[in-house]
Design a protein around this motif. Sequence first.
Motif, PDB file in Angstrom:
ATOM      1  N   GLU A 123       0.826  -1.204   0.000  1.00  0.00           N
ATOM      2  CA  GLU A 123       0.000   0.000   0.000  1.00  0.00           C
ATOM      3  C   GLU A 123       0.864   1.260   0.000  1.00  0.00           C
ATOM      4  O   GLU A 123       0.549   2.243  -0.688  1.00  0.00           O
ATOM      5  CB  GLU A 123      -0.926  -0.008   1.218  1.00  0.00           C
ATOM      6  N   ARG A 229      -9.437   2.511  -3.428  1.00  0.00           N
ATOM      7  CA  ARG A 229      -9.062   1.615  -2.346  1.00  0.00           C
ATOM      8  C   ARG A 229      -9.319   2.237  -0.976  1.00  0.00           C
ATOM      9  O   ARG A 229      -9.796   1.576  -0.056  1.00  0.00           O
ATOM     10  CB  ARG A 229      -7.584   1.249  -2.469  1.00  0.00           C
ATOM     11  N   ARG A 230      -9.046   3.526  -0.852  1.00  0.00           N
ATOM     12  CA  ARG A 230      -9.300   4.192   0.428  1.00  0.00           C
ATOM     13  C   ARG A 230     -10.795   4.281   0.719  1.00  0.00           C
ATOM     14  O   ARG A 230     -11.230   4.089   1.861  1.00  0.00           O
ATOM     15  CB  ARG A 230      -8.671   5.588   0.405  1.00  0.00           C
ATOM     16  N   ASN A 233     -11.853   0.836   1.823  1.00  0.00           N
ATOM     17  CA  ASN A 233     -11.455   0.557   3.207  1.00  0.00           C
ATOM     18  C   ASN A 233     -12.360   1.281   4.198  1.00  0.00           C
ATOM     19  O   ASN A 233     -12.720   0.729   5.243  1.00  0.00           O
ATOM     20  CB  ASN A 233     -10.003   0.977   3.422  1.00  0.00           C
ATOM     21  N   THR A 236     -15.784  -0.531   4.371  1.00  0.00           N
ATOM     22  CA  THR A 236     -15.781  -1.857   5.010  1.00  0.00           C
ATOM     23  C   THR A 236     -15.171  -1.842   6.398  1.00  0.00           C
ATOM     24  O   THR A 236     -14.953  -2.905   6.977  1.00  0.00           O
ATOM     25  CB  THR A 236     -15.002  -2.842   4.126  1.00  0.00           C
ATOM     26  N   SER A 237     -14.880  -0.671   6.928  1.00  0.00           N
ATOM     27  CA  SER A 237     -14.244  -0.618   8.251  1.00  0.00           C
ATOM     28  C   SER A 237     -15.157  -1.163   9.343  1.00  0.00           C
ATOM     29  O   SER A 237     -14.704  -1.847  10.265  1.00  0.00           O
ATOM     30  CB  SER A 237     -13.853   0.829   8.569  1.00  0.00           C
ATOM     31  N   LYS A 240     -15.070  -4.893   9.270  1.00  0.00           N
ATOM     32  CA  LYS A 240     -13.810  -5.407   9.787  1.00  0.00           C
ATOM     33  C   LYS A 240     -13.789  -5.396  11.303  1.00  0.00           C
ATOM     34  O   LYS A 240     -13.313  -6.346  11.943  1.00  0.00           O
ATOM     35  CB  LYS A 240     -12.648  -4.579   9.239  1.00  0.00           C
TER      36      LYS A 240
END
Length: 300
Positions: A123, A229-230, A233, A236-237, A240
């Motif tokens: 990354e 991508r950010r 993320n 989907t935080s 997670k």
Amino acid sequence: MVKGAAYLLLALLILGVMAYGWFSERAGGRVALDRRLEAISSPGTAPVRSINAVTVPERIAPLLAQAQVELTVQALQTIIGAGLVLALVLLLLTGPAVALVLLVGLPMAALSWLQARARKRVEALTDALPLYLDGVRQLQSIGNSLSQALERALADAPDSIKSYFGQTARKLAMGAPVAETMQQLADRLQIPEVSMLAAAIRTNLRYGGSISTVFGNLANILRERVRIRRELNAATSEAKVSSRVLIGMPLLCMVMLVAMNRAYIDFFISDPRGRTMSLVAVVLEVLGIVVIRRMMRLAF
């Protein structure tokens, strides 16, 4: 029955480690012999250095390259030896089930650490790659060749770029072909962004055109990938965090029950039914972790 199965699996794991070490040593010897013969048949080449790297499976080699971890024979022998000694001590003190859990859990923990390290470094590389391409474009605009621009742009590049492209830049400085050298880097790392860069260079050198324009378009594409991508993320935080809670709840409940009543754990250690239930619980927990990690693995 469970005890006998644990002993059998423990013996098979030890035999597998010994067989892997033997085959790796033979493979390394064959590679060293082939390189010596090639050096003899091609006079004037540099002398072959002793080979100290470990032959790893094709699925693990890109992960090691992405994580920038070099696995040598001495390091592998030390890790395996320490693990087997610790497993033997646990086998004598607590029984085969705990030793088997250790031998299975340690490689899984090491693989998880390796994946996390590789993901973090990749990354950082993909975040800095558009800036590096802009530097290459600027150097080309003032008269540098492609190989010179790729090499000299590393001076102002972030450390994440230098760590991955440093060896490639040294090859280019010694006159190595640009397309082949970048393709070798892409094949070794197997990172989509690096593969896109290698493909762009190879295509431009074969068919011609403005490489500065290609780098500009590629930098914009890579910036867009970083942005997506950010956003992914961030979206989907919550999932997670929920997955970590689901994974940690059984372990936390077990610790709390043992802290409240230490005699509660005796059933799972001394009684055969308790040991069977403990083994089943551990297997289910591991399967749950694997399934959740596979569900949360997103790629675009």
